[in-house]
Scaffold this active site. Structure first.
Site, PDB file in Angstrom:
ATOM      1  N   CYS A   2       0.823  -1.210   0.000  1.00 55.82           N
ATOM      2  CA  CYS A   2       0.000   0.000   0.000  1.00 55.82           C
ATOM      3  C   CYS A   2       0.856   1.258   0.000  1.00 55.82           C
ATOM      4  CB  CYS A   2      -0.884   0.022   1.240  1.00 55.82           C
ATOM      5  SG  CYS A   2      -2.021  -1.355   1.281  1.00 55.82           S
ATOM      6  N   ARG A  28       5.614   0.397  -5.949  1.00 58.68           N
ATOM      7  CA  ARG A  28       5.582  -0.429  -4.737  1.00 58.68           C
ATOM      8  C   ARG A  28       4.654  -1.633  -4.900  1.00 58.68           C
ATOM      9  NH1 ARG A  28       6.714   2.535   0.124  1.00 58.68           N
ATOM     10  NH2 ARG A  28       4.969   1.569   1.181  1.00 58.68           N
ATOM     11  N   TRP A  74      -2.653  -2.723  -1.960  1.00 56.18           N
ATOM     12  CA  TRP A  74      -2.185  -4.075  -2.267  1.00 56.18           C
ATOM     13  C   TRP A  74      -2.960  -4.968  -1.300  1.00 56.18           C
ATOM     14  CZ3 TRP A  74       0.592  -8.182  -0.032  1.00 56.18           C
ATOM     15  CH2 TRP A  74       1.202  -9.057  -0.940  1.00 56.18           C
ATOM     16  N   ASN A 100      -1.807   2.086   5.723  1.00 57.49           N
ATOM     17  CA  ASN A 100      -0.807   1.111   5.280  1.00 57.49           C
ATOM     18  C   ASN A 100      -0.450   0.269   6.500  1.00 57.49           C
ATOM     19  OD1 ASN A 100       1.348  -0.244   4.150  1.00 57.49           O
ATOM     20  ND2 ASN A 100       2.730   1.512   4.153  1.00 57.49           N
ATOM     21  N   GLY A 101      -0.511  -1.059   6.347  1.00 59.19           N
ATOM     22  CA  GLY A 101      -0.173  -1.916   7.485  1.00 59.19           C
ATOM     23  C   GLY A 101      -1.303  -2.881   7.769  1.00 59.19           C
ATOM     24  N   GLU A 475      19.265 -16.640  -5.799  1.00 57.09           N
ATOM     25  CA  GLU A 475      18.837 -15.293  -6.201  1.00 57.09           C
ATOM     26  C   GLU A 475      18.464 -15.267  -7.691  1.00 57.09           C
ATOM     27  OE1 GLU A 475      17.741 -12.593  -5.424  1.00 57.09           O
ATOM     28  OE2 GLU A 475      18.280 -11.185  -6.995  1.00 57.09           O
ATOM     29  N   LYS A 479      14.993 -13.929  -9.445  1.00 53.57           N
ATOM     30  CA  LYS A 479      14.877 -12.958 -10.553  1.00 53.57           C
ATOM     31  C   LYS A 479      14.000 -13.533 -11.660  1.00 53.57           C
ATOM     32  CE  LYS A 479      15.921  -9.876  -9.004  1.00 53.57           C
ATOM     33  NZ  LYS A 479      15.957 -10.098  -7.730  1.00 53.57           N
ATOM     34  N   GLU A 482      10.269 -13.831 -10.547  1.00 54.87           N
ATOM     35  CA  GLU A 482       9.595 -12.540 -10.404  1.00 54.87           C
ATOM     36  C   GLU A 482       9.136 -11.965 -11.739  1.00 54.87           C
ATOM     37  OE1 GLU A 482      11.477  -9.994  -6.740  1.00 54.87           O
ATOM     38  OE2 GLU A 482      12.877 -10.610  -8.290  1.00 54.87           O
ATOM     39  N   HIS A 498      20.446 -35.596  -4.794  1.00 58.72           N
ATOM     40  CA  HIS A 498      19.551 -35.915  -3.672  1.00 58.72           C
ATOM     41  C   HIS A 498      18.105 -35.542  -3.981  1.00 58.72           C
ATOM     42  CE1 HIS A 498      23.090 -36.928  -1.430  1.00 58.72           C
ATOM     43  NE2 HIS A 498      23.631 -35.780  -1.814  1.00 58.72           N
ATOM     44  N   LYS A 592       7.111  -3.973  -4.046  1.00 57.56           N
ATOM     45  CA  LYS A 592       8.513  -3.609  -3.837  1.00 57.56           C
ATOM     46  C   LYS A 592       8.848  -3.546  -2.359  1.00 57.56           C
ATOM     47  CE  LYS A 592      12.555  -2.013  -5.060  1.00 57.56           C
ATOM     48  NZ  LYS A 592      13.453  -3.078  -5.540  1.00 57.56           N
TER      49      LYS A 592
HETATM   50  C1  G6P Z   1      10.173  -7.732  -1.666  1.00 55.61           C
HETATM   51  C2  G6P Z   1      10.840  -7.219  -2.926  1.00 55.61           C
HETATM   52  C3  G6P Z   1      12.187  -7.910  -3.096  1.00 55.61           C
HETATM   53  C4  G6P Z   1      13.047  -7.694  -1.866  1.00 55.61           C
HETATM   54  C5  G6P Z   1      12.328  -8.092  -0.579  1.00 55.61           C
HETATM   55  C6  G6P Z   1      13.059  -7.542   0.629  1.00 55.61           C
HETATM   56  O1  G6P Z   1       9.862  -9.064  -1.788  1.00 55.61           O
HETATM   57  O2  G6P Z   1      10.026  -7.485  -4.043  1.00 55.61           O
HETATM   58  O3  G6P Z   1      12.849  -7.363  -4.230  1.00 55.61           O
HETATM   59  O4  G6P Z   1      14.191  -8.459  -1.975  1.00 55.61           O
HETATM   60  O5  G6P Z   1      11.017  -7.531  -0.534  1.00 55.61           O
HETATM   61  O6  G6P Z   1      13.027  -6.143   0.562  1.00 55.61           O
HETATM   62  P1  G6P Z   1      14.069  -5.207   1.257  1.00 55.61           P
HETATM   63  O7  G6P Z   1      13.590  -3.819   0.959  1.00 55.61           O
HETATM   64  O8  G6P Z   1      14.015  -5.538   2.720  1.00 55.61           O
HETATM   65  O9  G6P Z   1      15.408  -5.500   0.672  1.00 55.61           O
END
Ligand code: G6P
Length: 597
Positions: A2, A28, A74, A100-101, A475, A479, A482, A498, A592
């Site tokens: 949000c 966001r 959101w 927000n929250g 990681e 990527k 996502e 395994h 985000k």
């Molecule tokens: C969300 C974002 C990710 C990020 C994660 C942690 O899932 O989409 O890109 O890695 O939060 O966010 P931060 O701001 O704590 O790195």
């Protein structure tokens, strides 16, 4: 997650300002949006699902006024529909709220309001409960007292703004989620938002509302008046105005089609920026590391993968006992948190609820708390005992790129500093920055975009790595998930036999991260095992190998190779995403800045 944007201005038509601010927050992540505005002593409300149009005139909301609140939602409580979108109006139509929250005890409060006050709700949200309670409290209390009583009732992490039609005021409260006030020098307008980029075009002077603080803002005598107070005592607080170092241009796309590729290219310079650290802060980190019995690196999502990578580097360069943990899992291991423990939280935004909560817990258990973040004055920065900043500039694409490599760079710097080899670490990083600068050129990107064409129809993709490249495999999978929506998973090379080997069929693409280090032979053996089962091997390595069906060359960067290895995978994920017609900046269902648990 949000996003809140609100303003008061001498300008009598703030609708466009609010739309512009909400647009700036859309990175966001959101699924619906709305605006409330006071016009002729009435609150006019507009809500819609889907995208915010770039042209405000496309929003069918004919209203003008000088005080407004806006929101990008959101969904957490209740589905995506206009009834659940914010702002929510109180039953008497005198108050509107954006929030927000999460209010954890909202069900209980809602029951109370229905049973004791016959209150009628129109949404499934926790937010509506706040404004409902506020309306009831205001029947007998002044605004500050009503806000104080309300906040005492609410459990959870939140920030909200109530628009009060009677007093024409904005009423703010914060407990755990960010609320930042932008204060232009001429005092003819004021902005409140969840994030600075929403209003940085108008002012870089900001006030951070802290937890357990409230504020009342209004327009009086052609000037904005603001009053900040402690929610426990209701005593007035003098807030400090801070100038933020955000160049408004850095929050714009410029000539790039998407923020993700813009931010990937900004890595040409971001490692150099991460290197520019204040030596005395680095020294303080090292002193604390030396005193500690153990160091725990934590983070969520990508930041957690950086935590693992940093832990590997510490294990390689120092004799310190280091651990890594997902922020939300730390609370299940309370017994290992005590005074001789240092917790290092890694977070781009510095606002991730689970990371903030883990730090609060660590503090409670007497740990020394530190962070590596991109956002100065973020909640994390302000809650930790010591902070290091990656200085990557605003990152807007949901899929983190430049912030990730910046965090890894700081992790590397800390590991070298802790091993008393800081100069060597700096030299290596500076070289890595130069290598990335050379690597990011149109020819390299073009080569990867050709590979993207081959892989765009893949149903599954796997990535393997060993040592510090194991978290890079994890990681890389994030990527790809996502932005491409392809099922992607990362494994440690040794784990293949395994279980995961059973998933390999003819032509399954497998990215093999093979740095020129002591893991090389073993990871190549893993690649051969996959190839023998029909897998299509894409080697990411400084050296070619006959096990590779396709070689994605990366420069040799020694212990910083994990940083370099991420770059081609970021580019690959981006190009597959574009080829599939996805929006790489705003992946479905993701946000985000994850400010709720
Ligand atoms: C969300 C974002 C990710 C990020 C994660 C942690 O899932 O989409 O890109 O890695 O939060 O966010 P931060 O701001 O704590 O790195």
């Amino acid at each position: 997650m949000c996003g809140i944007f609100s303003t008061i201005s001498l300008d009598t038509n703030v609708k466009n300002l609010v739309v512009e601010g909400l647009k700036k927050l859309e990175y966001r992540g959101y699924d619906s949006f709305g605006i409330s505005l006071i016009q002729n002593n009435k609150i006019k409300n507009f809500k819609s699902t889907g995208e915010i149009p770039s042209d405000p005139s496309k929003i069918e909301f004919e209203a003008s006024g000088s005080i407004a609140i806006g929101h990008t939602r959101w969904a957490t409580h209740g589905g995506v529909n206009t009834a659940n979108a914010h702002p929510h109006l109180s039953q008497n139509q005198q108050y509107a709220i954006v929030h927000n929250g999460i209010i954890e005890n909202y069900t209980k409060l809602k029951q109370e309001l229905i049973q004791e006050h016959n209150y009628q709700f129109h949404s499934e949200t926790d937010t509506e409960v706040i404004v409902a309670y506020f309306q009831i409290l205001k029947e007998n209390l002044a605004t500050k007292q009503a806000l104080q009583t309300l906040c005492k009732k609410l459990q959870g992490r939140y920030s909200f703004i109530i628009l009060d039609n009677n007093t024409q005021e904005l009423i703010l409260a914060r407990q755990g989620s960010p609320l930042i006030i932008g204060v232009p020098k001429d005092e003819t307008s004021i902005f409140i938002a969840s994030d600075v980029p929403a209003f940085v075009k108008y002012t870089q002077n900001v006030i951070y509302l802290d937890d357990n603080q409230g504020a009342i803002l209004k327009l009086a005598d052609q000037k904005i008046q603001s009053h900040y107070f402690d929610l426990d005592t209701l005593t007035e607080i003098q807030k400090r105005i801070i100038k933020v170092e955000i160049n408004p241009e850095e929050t714009e796309l410029g000539e790039h089609p998407h923020f993700m590729i813009k931010e990937i290219w900004e890595q040409k310079d971001s490692i150099r920026k991460a290197l520019e650290q204040d030596l005395s802060t680095l020294k303080q980190f090292v002193e604390k590391f030396n005193e500690a019995e153990k160091i725990i690196f934590i983070g969520c999502g990508t930041a957690h993968k950086v935590a693992i990578c940093t832990q590997y580097l510490f294990a390689k360069l120092t004799k310190k006992i280091t651990l890594h943990e997902i922020s939300s899992e730390l609370k299940h291991q309370k017994n290992i948190l005590y005074s001789k423990t240092i917790v290092v939280a890694i977070s781009q935004s510095g606002e991730t609820a689970e990371t903030l909560e883990a730090i609060e817990l660590a503090k409670k258990h007497g740990c020394f708390t530190t962070c590596i973040t991109n956002v100065r004055e973020s909640s994390l920065d302000r809650n930790c005992d010591l902070s290091l900043f990656i200085k990557a500039g605003t990152e807007k694409a949901v899929a983190s790129t430049k912030a990730t490599t910046g965090q890894m760079a700081i992790g590397s710097l800390l590991a070298f500093a802790c091993a008393d080899r800081l100069n060597e670490g700096k030299f290596l990083l500076s070289n890595t920055g130069a290598l990335i600068n050379d690597m990011l050129n149109p020819r390299y990107e073009d080569k990867i975009s050709q590979l993207a064409k081959e892989l765009r129809y893949a149903q599954n993709m796997y990535i393997i790595g060993k040592g510090a490249n194991y978290p890079i495999a994890l990681e890389s999978a994030i990527k790809l998930q996502e932005v491409t929506y392809i099922h992607a998973e990362g494994f440690a090379g040794g784990e293949l036999k395994h279980g995961p080997l059973a998933l390999i069929t003819k032509q399954t693409p497998v990215l093999v991260i093979a740095s020129n280090d002591d893991c090389f032979q073993e990871i190549i053996s893993n690649a051969i095992e996959i190839k023998s089962r029909g897998g299509y091997i894409i080697g990411i390595s400084p050296v070619n190998n006959e096990a590779f069906d396709y070689w994605l060359k990366v420069p040799e960067a020694g212990l910083d190779s994990p940083i370099i290895n991420l770059i081609p995978i970021q580019i690959l994920a981006y190009h597959i995403s574009v080829l599939k017609d996805n929006n790489p900046d705003k992946p479905r269902n993701l946000a985000k800045s994850v400010t709720v648990k």
